[in-house]
Design a protein around this motif. Structure first.
Motif, PDB file in Angstrom:
ATOM      1  N   LEU A  57      -5.667 -10.990  -0.112  1.00 11.43           N
ATOM      2  CA  LEU A  57      -5.160  -9.622  -0.055  1.00 11.43           C
ATOM      3  C   LEU A  57      -4.971  -9.172   1.394  1.00 11.43           C
ATOM      4  N   ALA A  58      -5.858  -9.596   2.264  1.00 14.16           N
ATOM      5  CA  ALA A  58      -5.715  -9.252   3.679  1.00 14.16           C
ATOM      6  C   ALA A  58      -4.446  -9.873   4.257  1.00 14.16           C
ATOM      7  N   MET A  59      -4.111 -11.110   3.838  1.00 17.62           N
ATOM      8  CA  MET A  59      -2.871 -11.745   4.290  1.00 17.62           C
ATOM      9  C   MET A  59      -1.660 -10.932   3.834  1.00 17.62           C
ATOM     10  N   ILE A  60      -1.691 -10.471   2.586  1.00 19.46           N
ATOM     11  CA  ILE A  60      -0.571  -9.695   2.052  1.00 19.46           C
ATOM     12  C   ILE A  60      -0.405  -8.401   2.842  1.00 19.46           C
ATOM     13  N   ARG A  61      -1.517  -7.717   3.103  1.00 15.47           N
ATOM     14  CA  ARG A  61      -1.448  -6.464   3.856  1.00 15.47           C
ATOM     15  C   ARG A  61      -0.876  -6.705   5.258  1.00 15.47           C
ATOM     16  N   ALA A  62      -1.394  -7.765   5.900  1.00 16.41           N
ATOM     17  CA  ALA A  62      -0.938  -8.049   7.256  1.00 16.41           C
ATOM     18  C   ALA A  62       0.549  -8.383   7.276  1.00 16.41           C
ATOM     19  N   GLU A  63       0.992  -9.168   6.309  1.00 17.07           N
ATOM     20  CA  GLU A  63       2.402  -9.544   6.268  1.00 17.07           C
ATOM     21  C   GLU A  63       3.271  -8.343   5.928  1.00 17.07           C
ATOM     22  N   GLY A  64       2.797  -7.479   5.007  1.00 21.67           N
ATOM     23  CA  GLY A  64       3.562  -6.296   4.628  1.00 21.67           C
ATOM     24  C   GLY A  64       3.671  -5.294   5.750  1.00 21.67           C
ATOM     25  N   ALA A  65       2.635  -5.212   6.579  1.00 23.11           N
ATOM     26  CA  ALA A  65       2.669  -4.273   7.691  1.00 23.11           C
ATOM     27  C   ALA A  65       3.748  -4.644   8.685  1.00 23.11           C
ATOM     28  N   ALA A  66       4.098  -5.929   8.736  1.00 19.84           N
ATOM     29  CA  ALA A  66       5.140  -6.384   9.655  1.00 19.84           C
ATOM     30  C   ALA A  66       6.534  -6.196   9.079  1.00 19.84           C
ATOM     31  N   LYS A  67       6.622  -5.782   7.824  1.00 18.56           N
ATOM     32  CA  LYS A  67       7.916  -5.605   7.157  1.00 18.56           C
ATOM     33  C   LYS A  67       7.986  -4.164   6.645  1.00 18.56           C
ATOM     34  N   ARG A  68       8.299  -3.251   7.544  1.00 13.81           N
ATOM     35  CA  ARG A  68       8.261  -1.824   7.227  1.00 13.81           C
ATOM     36  C   ARG A  68       9.227  -1.461   6.106  1.00 13.81           C
ATOM     37  N   SER A  69      10.321  -2.196   6.016  1.00  8.38           N
ATOM     38  CA  SER A  69      11.299  -1.865   4.975  1.00  8.38           C
ATOM     39  C   SER A  69      10.754  -2.118   3.590  1.00  8.38           C
ATOM     40  N   GLN A  70       9.701  -2.931   3.506  1.00  7.78           N
ATOM     41  CA  GLN A  70       9.152  -3.262   2.196  1.00  7.78           C
ATOM     42  C   GLN A  70       7.836  -2.543   1.954  1.00  7.78           C
ATOM     43  N   ALA A  71       7.525  -1.568   2.774  1.00  5.04           N
ATOM     44  CA  ALA A  71       6.264  -0.844   2.621  1.00  5.04           C
ATOM     45  C   ALA A  71       6.168  -0.193   1.255  1.00  5.04           C
ATOM     46  N   ARG A  72       7.316   0.247   0.698  1.00  5.40           N
ATOM     47  CA  ARG A  72       7.272   0.886  -0.622  1.00  5.40           C
ATOM     48  C   ARG A  72       6.782  -0.089  -1.677  1.00  5.40           C
ATOM     49  N   TRP A  73       7.261  -1.365  -1.623  1.00  2.00           N
ATOM     50  CA  TRP A  73       6.806  -2.371  -2.590  1.00  2.00           C
ATOM     51  C   TRP A  73       5.315  -2.657  -2.396  1.00  2.00           C
ATOM     52  N   LEU A  74       4.935  -2.776  -1.135  1.00  2.77           N
ATOM     53  CA  LEU A  74       3.530  -3.093  -0.873  1.00  2.77           C
ATOM     54  C   LEU A  74       2.615  -1.972  -1.345  1.00  2.77           C
ATOM     55  N   SER A  75       3.046  -0.751  -1.199  1.00  3.22           N
ATOM     56  CA  SER A  75       2.192   0.357  -1.630  1.00  3.22           C
ATOM     57  C   SER A  75       1.951   0.329  -3.124  1.00  3.22           C
ATOM     58  N   PHE A  76       2.894  -0.247  -3.854  1.00  6.20           N
ATOM     59  CA  PHE A  76       2.713  -0.364  -5.300  1.00  6.20           C
ATOM     60  C   PHE A  76       2.031  -1.666  -5.714  1.00  6.20           C
ATOM     61  N   GLY A  77       2.091  -2.654  -4.851  1.00  3.46           N
ATOM     62  CA  GLY A  77       1.660  -3.958  -5.373  1.00  3.46           C
ATOM     63  C   GLY A  77       0.941  -4.875  -4.434  1.00  3.46           C
ATOM     64  N   VAL A  78       0.007  -4.419  -3.572  1.00  2.00           N
ATOM     65  CA  VAL A  78      -0.761  -5.332  -2.735  1.00  2.00           C
ATOM     66  C   VAL A  78      -1.569  -6.280  -3.600  1.00  2.00           C
TER      67      VAL A  78
END
Length: 594
Positions: A471-492
């Motif tokens: 989960l930490a890897m997913i968060r770290a990778e999502g933080a680098a992809k701001r355009s996909q923050a909406r997806w990450l907020s729903f599905g880390v």
């Protein structure tokens, strides 16, 4: 200072340095013997332990004291078989009763050391035989046995030495009446061996009907290996048999490397009321000892000869101990390799189970299918990869079933695999050790064929920690992809589960319909992640997650195998054998006077 005196001073200084270097080497050998570990029950290990203990004892009792005091009086130990007449002989050499003699065996309860009064300081200290307590005796009068000053010890106590100063003993040579070498009492035999090992020269007493006995000859052969000066006393020889018996004994001595030994024949004769032999019977022996005592240079030569021979003999023992240490290392490595192999196999089986798709059976697969839906994603894949990104967005916006059930199922499946394989490895290692005498001795009555009681809980904790890593890897990778923050907020958590499934679903190990299911599962997981993070990122994330899991599994297995390895830790020195071999070479040079 005259040139001659200057040369003598230089020689003395060089000699002192040589002596200091010899003592330093011997002390190093003593330290190695004290620290030597031979814990594995290998063939010959018990003998090697005894050899090490005796060698250390001889260093303490004789070799180091003699090197430190090269001018000390010679110690002549009178040894031999039960009833050979050792005490009677010592009394005869002194010219009056001093030591105990009689029909009860063994008669020599405690060793008696006779010395000239001027030599008292050499023996009252613990210079030689430091482990034996000193008891001071005194002569009450001519023809009277020695009496002991102070408290009388328990007569069964063997760890003491009775010192008796006697003018009849020549200055420069002391006589020690030792216990029987073949005594029925273990303590007597051990003490006799200890005393003989501390001697500068031996007076070995045997009889006409026992001179071929095995036990004395074993000690005489040891004397030959030490190059010690030996005088053999053939006692109680019947009249008329002197030449025949003496010739046979002389031939035996020659065969065993003792051709230079002195041989004294004492004819069988009646004792006087005080239990004394006629003086004529031992006169040649007394004269021989007197000549040695009177010749300072000769005494020094005897001391050097015995010392050098003993050091050479010690070199051979140390070399043999080096081989014993190497055998221990080899056996220890084999036992260690057996354990390592068992747990390495377990690691390989866990790796296969967690990368070959077999974890996608049963509960994990069911929960995953509930999570992604059995139809929508597969239809999306059939309609083209280009539409996957849109499907993923709709999926997450639609708030799919919680990922926690999939995560829990993964944790349960992983724990079952790891615990089962660790238990199998422990059983395998236990069986391998029990098939080996050394391993069996290390195990004793302990049963290590299962995991430790808290192991399942440890595994569960590590799996939770690994899932946290993902989960930490997913968060770290999502933080680098701001355009996909909406997806990450729903599905880390959801994307974390997808990454876990991707790590597990490489389709190996499944059969029949499962292959299609697992294959589809792998494609779904991979395409979901690629749509979010990109293809390169997915490969990197999957690799990192895989490495994290394997690292944690390795640590869990190492903790279990450590229960075995810690039992052979002292064996795996790996350097003791080389150190001992090097010391053996140095001792050989020292013994040769190099």
């Amino acid at each position: 200072m005259s040139p001659t005196n200057s040369g003598n001073a230089t020689d003395n200084g060089a000699g002192a340095r040589v002596q200091e270097a010899a003592v330093s080497l011997l002390e190093q050998v003593r330290g190695e013997l004290a620290s030597l570990q031979l814990p594995l029950e290998l063939p010959g290990a018990a003998d090697a332990r005894r050899t090490a203990a005796r060698a250390a004892g001889q260093l303490d009792d004789y070799i180091l004291p003699r090197y430190r005091s090269l001018d000390a009086p010679l110690l002549a130990v009178v040894g031999g078989s039960t009833g050979a007449g050792k005490s009677t002989l010592v009394n005869a050499l002194a010219g009056h009763p001093v030591t105990r003699a009689g029909a009860i065996r063994p008669t020599t309860r405690q060793p008696v050391l006779l010395h000239h009064p001027a030599d008292a300081a050499w023996f009252t200290s613990t210079r030689v035989l430091p482990t034996l307590a000193r008891i001071h005796g005194e002569l009450a009068g001519a023809g009277t046995p020695a009496t002991r000053a102070g408290a009388t010890p328990d007569p069964s106590a063997m760890q003491s030495l009775v010192l008796v100063a006697d003018q009849a003993v020549p200055e420069g040579v002391a006589l020690l009446d030792a216990p029987d070498v073949d005594s029925v009492a273990d303590g007597n035999r051990q003490l006799a061996s200890q005393l003989l090992a501390a001697a500068d020269l031996w007076l070995f007493v045997t009889t006409a009907n026992r001179y071929a006995d095995a036990v004395p000859w074993k000690l005489l052969v040891d004397a030959a290996s030490r190059d010690i000066l030996v005088a053999v006393v053939l006692d109680r020889v019947p009249p008329g048999a002197e030449d025949e018996v003496a010739a046979d004994l002389r031939a035996m001595l020659t065969r065993e490397g003792l051709a230079e030994s002195k041989l004294f024949v004492v004819p069988e004769t009646a004792l006087d009321p005080l239990g004394m032999l006629p003086p004529a019977g031992t006169a040649p022996m007394a004269a021989w000892l007197g000549d040695i005592a009177a010749d300072a240079a000769g005494r020094a030569e005897i001391a050097r000869r015995t010392l050098n021979g003993t050091v050479r003999s010690l070199s051979g023992k140390v070399s043999a101990l080096a081989e014993a240490a190497r055998d221990q290392d080899d056996a220890g490595r084999q036992l260690s390799d057996d354990v390592t192999a068992a747990f390495t196999d377990a690691q390989a089986r866990i790796s296969k189970a967690t990368s070959g798709g077999s974890l996608l059976r049963g509960e994990v697969l069911a929960r995953w299918q509930d999570f992604v839906g059995t139809g929508d994603f597969f239809r999306a894949l059939e309609n083209g990869i280009g539409r996957v990104r849109d499907r993923i967005g709709a999926f997450f916006r639609g708030q799919p079933p919680p990922a926690v059930k999939v995560e829990a199922a993964i944790g349960t499946g992983l724990r079952a695999v790891i615990v089962d394989q660790a238990s199998h490895a422990a059983e395998d290692a236990d069986q391998r050790w029990r098939a080996d005498p050394a391993g069996r001795a290390l195990l004793g009555t302990d049963d290590l064929s299962g995991t430790t009681p808290g192991f399942p809980a440890e595994v569960a904790a590590e799996i939770r920690a690994w899932q946290g890593d993902v989960l930490a890897m997913i968060r770290a990778e999502g933080a680098a992809k701001r355009s996909q923050a909406r997806w990450l907020s729903f599905g880390v958590n959801g994307l974390g589960v997808v990454l876990m499934i991707t790590v597990f679903s490489l389709t190996g190990g499944l059969t029949g319909a499962e292959i299609g299911i697992a294959g589809g599962t792998a494609v779904v997981g991979q395409k979901v992640l690629e749509a979010v993070f990109g293809e390169d990122a997915v490969r990197r994330l999957a690799h990192e997650a895989r490495q994290s899991l394997e690292t944690r599994c390795t640590a869990l297995l190492e903790h279990q195998q450590q229960r075995f390895l810690e039992r052979i830790g002292p064996v795996l020195d790996g350097t003791a054998a080389d150190r001992l071999e090097g010391l053996a070479v140095e001792l050989a040079k020292l013994g040769e006077g190099a």
